[in-house]
Design a protein around this motif. Sequence first.
Motif, short mmCIF file in Angstrom:
data_model
loop_
_atom_site.label_atom_id
_atom_site.label_comp_id
_atom_site.label_asym_id
_atom_site.label_seq_id
_atom_site.Cartn_x
_atom_site.Cartn_y
_atom_site.Cartn_z
N UNK A 54 0.28 13.48 -36.60
CA UNK A 54 0.65 15.29 -37.07
C UNK A 54 0.48 15.89 -38.77
N UNK A 55 -0.12 14.21 -39.19
CA UNK A 55 -0.75 14.51 -40.84
C UNK A 55 -2.56 14.99 -40.33
N UNK A 56 -2.66 14.62 -39.69
CA UNK A 56 -4.42 15.86 -39.21
C UNK A 56 -4.39 16.62 -38.95
N UNK A 57 -2.87 17.17 -37.95
CA UNK A 57 -3.23 18.10 -37.28
C UNK A 57 -3.21 19.15 -38.21
N UNK A 58 -1.95 19.13 -39.07
CA UNK A 58 -1.19 20.12 -40.73
C UNK A 58 -2.75 20.45 -41.71
N UNK A 59 -3.99 19.35 -41.95
CA UNK A 59 -4.60 19.05 -42.11
C UNK A 59 -5.77 20.19 -41.38
N UNK A 60 -6.22 20.44 -40.24
CA UNK A 60 -6.85 21.05 -39.46
C UNK A 60 -6.04 22.71 -39.46
N UNK A 61 -4.81 22.78 -39.46
CA UNK A 61 -4.39 24.22 -39.70
C UNK A 61 -4.60 24.85 -41.27
N UNK A 294 -18.04 16.02 -36.57
CA UNK A 294 -17.29 14.81 -37.75
C UNK A 294 -16.10 15.58 -38.98
N UNK A 295 -15.52 16.49 -38.77
CA UNK A 295 -14.64 17.11 -39.29
C UNK A 295 -13.10 16.22 -39.07
N UNK A 296 -13.28 16.24 -37.03
CA UNK A 296 -11.96 15.85 -37.24
C UNK A 296 -11.89 14.02 -37.48
N UNK A 297 -13.31 13.46 -37.94
CA UNK A 297 -12.32 12.47 -38.29
C UNK A 297 -12.31 11.79 -39.81
N UNK A 298 -12.27 13.17 -40.39
CA UNK A 298 -12.28 13.44 -41.52
C UNK A 298 -10.44 13.16 -41.88
N UNK A 299 -10.31 14.43 -40.94
CA UNK A 299 -8.85 14.47 -40.59
C UNK A 299 -7.71 13.20 -40.60
N UNK A 300 -8.44 13.09 -39.46
CA UNK A 300 -7.75 11.64 -38.84
C UNK A 300 -7.58 10.15 -39.92
N UNK A 301 -9.03 10.08 -40.71
CA UNK A 301 -8.74 9.04 -42.00
C UNK A 301 -7.31 9.82 -42.97
N UNK A 302 -7.88 10.71 -43.85
CA UNK A 302 -7.12 11.39 -44.11
C UNK A 302 -5.27 10.85 -43.29
N UNK A 303 -4.94 11.21 -42.99
CA UNK A 303 -3.54 11.06 -41.78
C UNK A 303 -3.39 9.58 -41.07
#
Length: 464
Positions: A54-61, A294-303
């Motif tokens: 959910x946090x990764x989704x918010x970061x991508x938005x 690559x970008x999605x990995x950054x969001x997942x790590x952030x989550x």
Amino acid sequence: MLFRRGVVIPTLLGTFLIGWMYKGDVISGFKAVYNANLTAARELFTIFLIITFMVALLASLRDLGADRRMIQPVQRFFVNGHLAFFILAAVTFVISLFFWPTPAVPLLGALLIPAAVRVGLPPIAAGMAIALAGQGMALSSDYIMQVAPMLSATGAGAATGAVADKALVLSLITGVVAIGGAYLMNRKSIGIGGAGSLGDQGKVAKLEAPVEPEYAEAAAAVETLDPKMQKWAKLFALLVPLSMLGVMIVMILSKFGGGWGSFEGGDGAAFIGGVAIILLILASVAFSKVHALDKISEHVVEGFVFAFKAMGPVIPIAGFFFLGNSDFSGSILSIGEGETAPAFLFDLVSSVQNMIPSSGVLTAFGILIVGIVTGLDGSGFSGLPLTGSLSGALGPTVGVDPSTLAAIGQMGAIWAGGGTIIAWSSLVAVAGFANVSALELARKNFLPVIIGLAVATLVAVLIW
């Protein structure tokens, strides 16, 4: 000051000592303290995953600027301070149900608080609306992500769905009473357009809400995006709310049958988590194209970082209280399959049950107070294994459903520690965006919250 300290070290040492004394050798103590954390992590990892995505989704938005576009249309409905107060509370509640209030507060604070203050809502009232609706009403029920109900139900030995349903009702009762009380407290000071009162001294100051760096960057990105990217931002600003609304509708309809299947406990988390993952992939591809790999990995790590910061301390605490439940103590203490696992907490309650008043009302308020006390560490979630375990042990003794007591304890723990009446909790973030004192905000919230919790507890005992 002692209540503000963490309890991780005491619970780790307690687990070690219990394992040592029960098995009679120090090696078993070392094994028990590790197994307790492993058992708790195994039981609770689904919670970490749902928070992560959910946090990764918010970061991508945020990359697309879609998060801001979801909120901006609300500003046009801020026609006066009175209406702004309730709209701010309603929007905070809905967004916090899906994304949790902590990651949502920067978005709400940066966009909606200044707009609310411009039409005459005092900054302290804006802070109260966000704290009570987000950190209070939404987080205490946690009905969509079901992190809190799962923690409470696991300790109580009850069904997660039963705890979640009751927690939702109690959170709404508490929230309506608290938000209504907050409005009455501030009603006379609402109406000075462009300014708000700070504290009780009658000072008036223009609000300059702080904006976190990532949101400042997102704001600039929205203005400079090419028209094609702005179309993606508009699309996801519509797609994500509609998807989450669909999730909510399906989960509600599933409770009345209709062939939607069951979304109890982990199934509900899996459903919303799966939707979040697909939306995360789509948003990442829309923004980064091939670089999304690559970008999605950054969001997942952030989550994951956010999830472990928020919930990491809960693991050793839950491991300690899981020792009181025979469902978990066997694996923690390395007891063989043929042996009976101890239930320390239930045995303790049984030994003193003659001293416990057979009153559901007293027990309910006792659990509520325990929950509030555990929330004094500023977490809100760390006390749920305790209130859940106590509910499972005391419920049969006083003739109250353990799921009811667990929901009451959950209200006390999260309304206190989640960020409404404790200044050293996430309430600091709300106070920062509202440009008011965190201590003053906590003081203003205290009476409405306590009255709301008392009313909800009485209603729970009467109807369940």
